[in-house]
Design an enzyme around this catalytic site. Structure first.
Site, mmCIF file in Angstrom:
data_model
loop_
_atom_site.group_PDB
_atom_site.id
_atom_site.type_symbol
_atom_site.label_atom_id
_atom_site.label_comp_id
_atom_site.label_asym_id
_atom_site.label_seq_id
_atom_site.Cartn_x
_atom_site.Cartn_y
_atom_site.Cartn_z
ATOM 1 C CE LYS A 19 2.984 3.917 33.166
ATOM 2 N NZ LYS A 19 4.367 4.204 32.703
ATOM 3 C CD GLN A 172 9.839 4.170 26.428
ATOM 4 O OE1 GLN A 172 11.058 4.176 26.559
ATOM 5 N NE2 GLN A 172 9.030 3.809 27.416
ATOM 6 C CG ASP A 324 4.660 -2.092 28.890
ATOM 7 O OD1 ASP A 324 5.898 -2.176 29.018
ATOM 8 O OD2 ASP A 324 4.101 -1.079 28.431
ATOM 9 N NE ARG A 402 4.064 -1.846 32.771
ATOM 10 C CZ ARG A 402 2.980 -1.064 32.782
ATOM 11 N NH1 ARG A 402 1.903 -1.457 33.435
ATOM 12 N NH2 ARG A 402 2.971 0.101 32.163
#
Length: 444
Positions: A19, A172, A324, A402
């Site tokens: 992703k 990010q 994550d 998640r």
């Protein structure tokens, strides 16, 4: 309703394209001078939103059937300054990556634009990107002083280069500044005290763009990006490797389900994404890696077998490399012998949900001995957790993909027990094929 697995699992699987890389490939393909070919693109809700955003910005993106997968796309890039002003708000759905990276690109363009997402996205902090962009000369406003979406770029273009120290490890934030720096005058330098995932840098190298990465004497990386005198972005071809975060759910299942062996093929092995593998090895997991490719990203196969694990204190330097994976790691820790401690993971508080609270809420309902802290949690594991009394349990995803998938894995491991999970449609955010793989498992 989830029911437990009836016996061991022997499975070879492939997971959809990564992703994070898919987001960046669409964006950089749209900024390239010409036609780029992307194969095995993730078709998650988040990545579909990135395609829609760039179409709204005037980029022609077409699906092709080159490999028969239905996941091949041609992006007809228009160069750094080829985007057009959008006629309406750009919907960034539930995607922090799309929002934070795209605003870096929009800040470099001399037109008005607005980004907004769903209620979960619009509650996530954005000052971490609007602040450095303002230092570069962009005029951005949003709720609560520009800290929350909707975000409006009132004045973009004519950016200046900066030196910026990223306050918390965040790929990010780093990528947002890198993308804005493509439009700036002069060289922008970013210092990250802890190196983070480098997908943006790897794709820019694939495009022949000058990006220099040096090790800082105090640790971490210095990243230098030439501004608009650095030349254009070349079109490129890439096959997106399988998403490691998606693979991690089935890695956990293979390790925790007795008499099981699962192999995940053609998956991303970027060392800044696979921190959980180091931790699993330290806990005693039986796992092997086979590397099959190195550029622009390391790719290979992961094979795992059922393992008896020991609890661990997760080293602070590994936290950002598995940020994550903490939801599914909490499931793994629940079955390990002894105490597992996670600290330095306060970033989990500002993900798609407050993941620390979500983990503690759900595992407490199952009967796991877990204690919440400000920046993590502590679990006393029980290798026989799956033999606990057969009382139905109701869990909640809190709208977080998640958390939802991690609780599905837990439900599969709890024999003689029915597990209900509220709001699992959010799984499509990252892994719409998840239940296709789950359906191949033997259940009671």
């Amino acid at each position: 309703m989830i029911t437990g697995i009836a016996g061991g699992v022997s499975l070879d699987i492939e997971v959809p394209g990564d992703k994070s890389i898919s987001h960046r490939a669409i964006m950089l393909g749209g900024l390239a001078d010409g036609k780029s070919l992307i194969s095995n693109l993730s078709l998650s809700t988040d990545n579909r939103a990135t395609i829609a955003a760039f179409r709204k910005l005037g980029i022609n993106i077409k699906k092709q059937n080159l490999t028969g997968s239905g996941k091949d796309f041609i992006i007809n890039g228009k160069g750094l300054y080829g985007l057009k002003e959008p006629e309406s708000i750009i919907n960034t759905v539930n995607s922090g990556t799309l929002t934070r990276l795209l605003i870096g690109i929009l800040a470099g363009n001399d037109f008005f634009s607005v980004l907004s997402g769903d209620k979960y996205l619009n509650s996530r902090p954005m000052k971490r990107v609007t602040e450095p962009l303002s230092l570069m000369g962009a005029e951005i406003t949003g709720r609560r002083g520009g800290n929350y979406p909707p975000l409006a770029v009132l004045k973009g273009g004519k950016l200046k280069s900066i030196y910026y120290e990223v306050p918390v490890p965040s790929a990010q934030v780093k990528s947002c500044i890198i993308l804005a720096a493509l439009f700036a005058e002069g060289n922008t330098v970013i210092y990250e005290k802890k190196a983070t995932r480098d997908h943006t840098e790897n794709l820019l190298k694939l495009q022949g763009y000058p990006v220099r990465i040096e090790t800082h004497r105090a640790g971490g990386n210095l990243i230098s990006i030439k501004g608009n005198n650095g030349g254009g972005l070349h079109p490129f071809e890439i096959v997106i490797p399988g998403d490691f975060s998606s693979a991690s759910f089935f890695i956990a299942l293979g390790i925790l389900c007795k008499d099981s062996e699962i192999t995940v093929k053609n998956v991303l092995l970027n060392e800044k994404r696979t921190g959980i593998l180091k931790i699993l090895k330290m806990m005693g997991a039986n796992l092997d890696l086979t590397v099959t490719g190195e550029f622009p990203e390391r790719v290979g196969d992961i094979r795992v077998k059922y393992s008896r694990l020991q609890g661990i204190t997760v080293p602070s330097e590994t936290v950002s490399d598995m940020i994550d994976e903490f939801p599914v790691f909490s499931i793994i820790a629940s079955f390990a012998e002894g105490k597992t401690v996670v600290t330095g993971a306060e970033e989990l508080r500002v993900k798609e949900s407050d993941r620390i609270k979500a983990i503690v809420f759900n595992l407490s309902r199952i009967g796991v001995e877990i204690k919440e802290s400000e920046d993590g949690f502590e679990i006393i594991g029980n290798p026989d957790l799956n033999k606990s009394k057969a009382v139905p349990v109701i869990l909640d995803s809190f709208g977080d993909h998640r958390i939802a998938m991690s609780m599905v894995i837990m439900g599969l491991l709890l024999k003689n027990r029915k597990t209900e999970i509220h709001n699992i449609r959010c799984i499509n955010t990252s892994f719409p094929e998840f239940f296709n793989i789950v359906s191949r498992l033997p259940v009671y």
